[in-house]
Design a protein around this motif. Sequence first.
Motif, PDB file in Angstrom:
ATOM      1  N   ARG A 161      50.740  34.982  36.603  1.00 54.94           N
ATOM      2  CA  ARG A 161      49.597  35.898  36.596  1.00 54.94           C
ATOM      3  C   ARG A 161      48.287  35.123  36.644  1.00 54.94           C
ATOM      4  O   ARG A 161      47.337  35.531  37.310  1.00 54.94           O
ATOM      5  N   LEU A 164      47.541  34.295  40.079  1.00 56.11           N
ATOM      6  CA  LEU A 164      47.127  35.489  40.818  1.00 56.11           C
ATOM      7  C   LEU A 164      45.641  35.765  40.569  1.00 56.11           C
ATOM      8  O   LEU A 164      44.879  36.050  41.496  1.00 56.11           O
ATOM      9  N   VAL A 165      45.249  35.649  39.305  1.00 52.88           N
ATOM     10  CA  VAL A 165      43.841  35.862  38.972  1.00 52.88           C
ATOM     11  C   VAL A 165      42.982  34.796  39.650  1.00 52.88           C
ATOM     12  O   VAL A 165      41.915  35.087  40.207  1.00 52.88           O
ATOM     13  N   ARG A 167      43.558  33.232  42.477  1.00 56.98           N
ATOM     14  CA  ARG A 167      43.428  33.553  43.896  1.00 56.98           C
ATOM     15  C   ARG A 167      42.509  34.755  44.096  1.00 56.98           C
ATOM     16  O   ARG A 167      41.714  34.807  45.035  1.00 56.98           O
ATOM     17  N   ALA A 168      42.634  35.735  43.184  1.00 54.44           N
ATOM     18  CA  ALA A 168      41.807  36.940  43.311  1.00 54.44           C
ATOM     19  C   ALA A 168      40.324  36.586  43.187  1.00 54.44           C
ATOM     20  O   ALA A 168      39.495  37.048  43.973  1.00 54.44           O
ATOM     21  N   ASP A 171      39.160  34.982  46.294  1.00 55.70           N
ATOM     22  CA  ASP A 171      39.185  35.827  47.489  1.00 55.70           C
ATOM     23  C   ASP A 171      38.036  36.821  47.490  1.00 55.70           C
ATOM     24  O   ASP A 171      37.439  37.094  48.516  1.00 55.70           O
ATOM     25  N   ASN A 172      37.717  37.389  46.320  1.00 58.31           N
ATOM     26  CA  ASN A 172      36.694  38.431  46.273  1.00 58.31           C
ATOM     27  C   ASN A 172      36.156  38.522  44.846  1.00 58.31           C
ATOM     28  O   ASN A 172      36.693  39.234  44.014  1.00 58.31           O
ATOM     29  N   SER A 175      35.056  42.097  43.499  1.00 57.02           N
ATOM     30  CA  SER A 175      36.151  42.968  43.069  1.00 57.02           C
ATOM     31  C   SER A 175      36.780  42.472  41.776  1.00 57.02           C
ATOM     32  O   SER A 175      37.097  43.264  40.890  1.00 57.02           O
ATOM     33  N   ALA A 176      36.956  41.158  41.666  1.00 57.02           N
ATOM     34  CA  ALA A 176      37.561  40.615  40.456  1.00 57.02           C
ATOM     35  C   ALA A 176      36.702  40.974  39.252  1.00 57.02           C
ATOM     36  O   ALA A 176      37.207  41.374  38.197  1.00 57.02           O
ATOM     37  N   ALA A 178      34.673  43.553  39.111  1.00 58.07           N
ATOM     38  CA  ALA A 178      34.759  44.999  38.917  1.00 58.07           C
ATOM     39  C   ALA A 178      36.031  45.375  38.153  1.00 58.07           C
ATOM     40  O   ALA A 178      36.049  46.342  37.407  1.00 58.07           O
ATOM     41  N   LEU A 179      37.091  44.591  38.339  1.00 59.86           N
ATOM     42  CA  LEU A 179      38.337  44.872  37.617  1.00 59.86           C
ATOM     43  C   LEU A 179      38.296  44.315  36.195  1.00 59.86           C
ATOM     44  O   LEU A 179      39.224  44.509  35.430  1.00 59.86           O
ATOM     45  N   GLY A 180      37.238  43.609  35.870  1.00 62.37           N
ATOM     46  CA  GLY A 180      37.085  43.139  34.502  1.00 62.37           C
ATOM     47  C   GLY A 180      37.534  41.705  34.268  1.00 62.37           C
ATOM     48  O   GLY A 180      37.724  41.300  33.130  1.00 62.37           O
ATOM     49  N   TYR A 181      37.718  40.938  35.352  1.00 68.98           N
ATOM     50  CA  TYR A 181      38.074  39.532  35.142  1.00 68.98           C
ATOM     51  C   TYR A 181      36.827  38.677  34.969  1.00 68.98           C
ATOM     52  O   TYR A 181      35.779  38.974  35.535  1.00 68.98           O
TER      53      TYR A 181
ATOM     54  N   PRO B  88      35.399  47.290  32.063  1.00 69.64           N
ATOM     55  CA  PRO B  88      36.369  48.126  32.786  1.00 69.64           C
ATOM     56  C   PRO B  88      37.749  48.146  32.120  1.00 69.64           C
ATOM     57  O   PRO B  88      38.433  49.170  32.161  1.00 69.64           O
ATOM     58  N   ARG B  92      39.909  51.452  31.216  1.00 69.61           N
ATOM     59  CA  ARG B  92      41.300  51.690  31.619  1.00 69.61           C
ATOM     60  C   ARG B  92      42.171  51.965  30.400  1.00 69.61           C
ATOM     61  O   ARG B  92      43.068  52.806  30.444  1.00 69.61           O
ATOM     62  N   PHE B 100      37.267  52.895  44.149  1.00 61.24           N
ATOM     63  CA  PHE B 100      35.923  52.468  44.529  1.00 61.24           C
ATOM     64  C   PHE B 100      35.571  52.889  45.946  1.00 61.24           C
ATOM     65  O   PHE B 100      36.429  53.058  46.807  1.00 61.24           O
ATOM     66  N   SER B 104      37.728  47.667  46.382  1.00 59.84           N
ATOM     67  CA  SER B 104      37.701  46.467  45.565  1.00 59.84           C
ATOM     68  C   SER B 104      39.032  45.765  45.714  1.00 59.84           C
ATOM     69  O   SER B 104      39.625  45.347  44.740  1.00 59.84           O
ATOM     70  N   PHE B 106      41.713  42.822  47.438  1.00 59.91           N
ATOM     71  CA  PHE B 106      41.711  41.408  47.790  1.00 59.91           C
ATOM     72  C   PHE B 106      42.492  41.258  49.098  1.00 59.91           C
ATOM     73  O   PHE B 106      43.703  41.444  49.127  1.00 59.91           O
ATOM     74  N   LEU B 109      45.717  39.033  49.468  1.00 59.20           N
ATOM     75  CA  LEU B 109      46.859  39.268  48.583  1.00 59.20           C
ATOM     76  C   LEU B 109      47.682  40.458  49.082  1.00 59.20           C
ATOM     77  O   LEU B 109      47.205  41.285  49.845  1.00 59.20           O
ATOM     78  N   LEU B 117      46.982  43.068  39.571  1.00 58.22           N
ATOM     79  CA  LEU B 117      45.715  42.592  39.012  1.00 58.22           C
ATOM     80  C   LEU B 117      45.004  43.669  38.204  1.00 58.22           C
ATOM     81  O   LEU B 117      44.223  43.362  37.305  1.00 58.22           O
TER      82      LEU B 117
END
Lengths: 306, 525
Positions: A161, A164-165, A167-168, A171-172, A175-176, A178-181, B88, B92, B100, B104, B106, B109, B117
């Motif tokens: 995981r 994965l984070v 790479r995320a 990559d963007n 977005s990462a 926005a997802l809270g990373y 966020p 959740r 969105f 949002s 990737f 992937l 994710l």
Amino acid sequence: MEGLEGPLLTIITASTPLLLAALGELVTERSGVLNLGVEGMMAVGAVCGFAAANLTGMPMLGVLAAILGGMVIAFLFGLLTLGLVTNQVASGLALTLFGLGLSALIGDAFVGVPGPGMPKLYIPGLSDIPLVGRIFFAQDFMTYLAWALVIAVWYFIFRTRGGLVLRAVGDNHVSAHALGYKVIRVRFLAVLFGGACAGLAGGYLSLVYTPQWTPNMTAGRGWIALALVVFAAWLPGRLVVGALLFGAVSYLALYLQGIGVGIPSQFLSMLPYLTTIVVLVVISRNRTLLRINTPACLGQSFVPDR
Amino acid sequence: MATGAGAVDFPNRPKGEPLLAAIGITKDFATIRANDDINFAIHPGEIHALLGENGAGKSTLVKILYGALQPTGGEIRWKGKPVAIANPAAARALGIGMVFQHFSLFDALTVAENIALALADPPPMNQLRARIEKVSAEYGLPLNPRSVVADLSVGERQRVEIVRCLLQEPQLIIMDEPTSVLTPQEADDLFVTLNRLVAEKKSVLYISHRLEEVKQICHHATILRHGKVVGECDPQQETAARLASLMVGAELRQLQAPAPASPSAPVRLAVDHLSLPRPHAFAIALDDVCLDVRGGEIVSIAGVAGNGQDELFDAISGETRAGTPGAVRIDGAECGRRGVNTRRRLNAAFVPEERLGHGAVPRMKLSSNVVLTRHATREGLVKSGVVNFTGAREVVDRVTQLFDVRKGSPDPEASALSGGNLQKFVVGREFDRKPGVLVVCQPTWGVDAGAATTIRQALIDLARQGAAVLVISQDLDEILEISDRVAVISKGRLSPPVDARGITREGIGLLMGGAHHGEGAAHAH
């Protein structure tokens, strides 16, 4: 067959520092950060490793010091580019110059001092097998570490995981976020890992490859490591192929000089760098592979809107 | 749907304690108050519309509800209890999911990785893939969890977003302009999914510019203007015109569309048997595209994104050279092998889809961005290599006035403008050249209803003054509103244009799915 053993050993030894440094940079770049300071981090790692091993007489402490040395410079880079959002390219270049200068300053007292050297591993039985034995079972431990690290990094990037984070985020980053990373935190850790690997690669040069300290002993290997990451299309497995290829070309240059081929030695010394350029051109032609694996945010700063 | 006692104002609205209530939410940015004392409540099992123009504060409010921004003041109550939504992940955890507007996702992937994710505690990959297949089948959103997102169509990407949201088992789903990129058929599929969610007593906060669909599916609407709540209503009881005037605060102007020029008018833009191989793995090859646009008419090209629109635009504008000089002709001049500036000198103008980065350089001032499209057009902005910035600033002022571009300073960097205002600027910049041929991609993408009317009216006026206007758009309402003729692009092939009078949304929609090649059903699923 016996005649192959020497060249193969030289190639593996020459490729190990490239592999280590490139592996660290690969992880850094997968997070979206372009750290051009590999050469500088390697130089600082080399001098820190040599100094610590020389002062304490313990090569293992040297290895630790090399890792820490690389990480300190990487920390500086992270502070500048991630904390203060400076330009990554400019900061990386500045760091290379800074690292080379700093390492020369620290290493002033160690020029010409013989190093403690790193013991080779010896496994009774296995190491005595003809040809294979000395190549696979009688290297120094850092070579094994480098190869183990390749597998570990591959596993981390593509099977966990955390990977994965990573790479995320590369990559963007929008977005990462926005997802809270925690984009900045992930990147900082990746930069530190890159520094540790570059420092280790530097330590390999001053403790194993040529157990001594001379200023500028990294000799552009940091830059080759950077090129290797692109060559490998950010895939750890291909990094091994690339590192061995460059090790082989370096060996060839030395070998041809040794037997006195009628080519000026300067041209032969150029060989690894010329190969770098040619390979980069060839690689850039396969756009599909690069498009999938190139971290889309490479070199871009991220500032969360708050 | 619940009805009965206690429903004094809105009989169609589901009853019960609000799932989520915003009480006095206020958000200040450096110079502006984006949200000002906002109060509204979402009931369980309702589709609640949030309406407003660009810059009305919808996005800010949604980001606060989803924990991506912190309010300056006010309180959020979840099932009656005050909660602080710090990030966020906290949203959740409460049961708030978000789909969105700008995906949002990737690109590099796979579908399954993208979904993993977003989950707090994802199961192992093979189990997750099985769950994705199950849930996506249940809600009628077919997906292959192993596909790489870069290879997916826009509609499929939205499915990924929705399935990702559903796997978090939310009670409230926030959807930001979900249908803006879908074909009518895809939108209908989405409404089926939404109704299923509501039947399970889940709530949806639905943000859209499209008033017809809000009327069709939403139970309740809250309307924002300039950061304040200016009203709430039952959209099924209102007309679209009244909803629009509530949003804008005034009656919307009606488009004035006089009759198009006669069919004998000269062809000003001609695309003649244009074929191009695809430039890279994710692009579309153009296959024998033929199109004539006459002076005085607007021709639109409809189609689902990623069917060759970008490639066609690039070939017409000159960013990509065609194989033969005759493949593109502007006022009869063969320019298929010429660059964009040669075509601009023939008095053609081009507005690409992506305004930031393609249509304008983000870190350059607006005046410099004006120079960029006419530095080589001999219109007096550059003389002997020296730029006349005073002239460029005059252009900025003209465009600002004509298209109501709202900006903080007289000549800011392009990136300082909001999306809708920058769109008005890049469109207006080309109008200011009074082009004889205008090719424009997504002219009103992300622009509010008032500004969209301004831009569309300008397109019509330009055409009626004798220009040939080619519009590439995915917005069917827009196409039906302004076009004289419509063609559909699908997989790099362009259908013959048909008369826009007498064609319906559904008719175009069928063509967009590729039905004119007899493969519509295969494409839809």
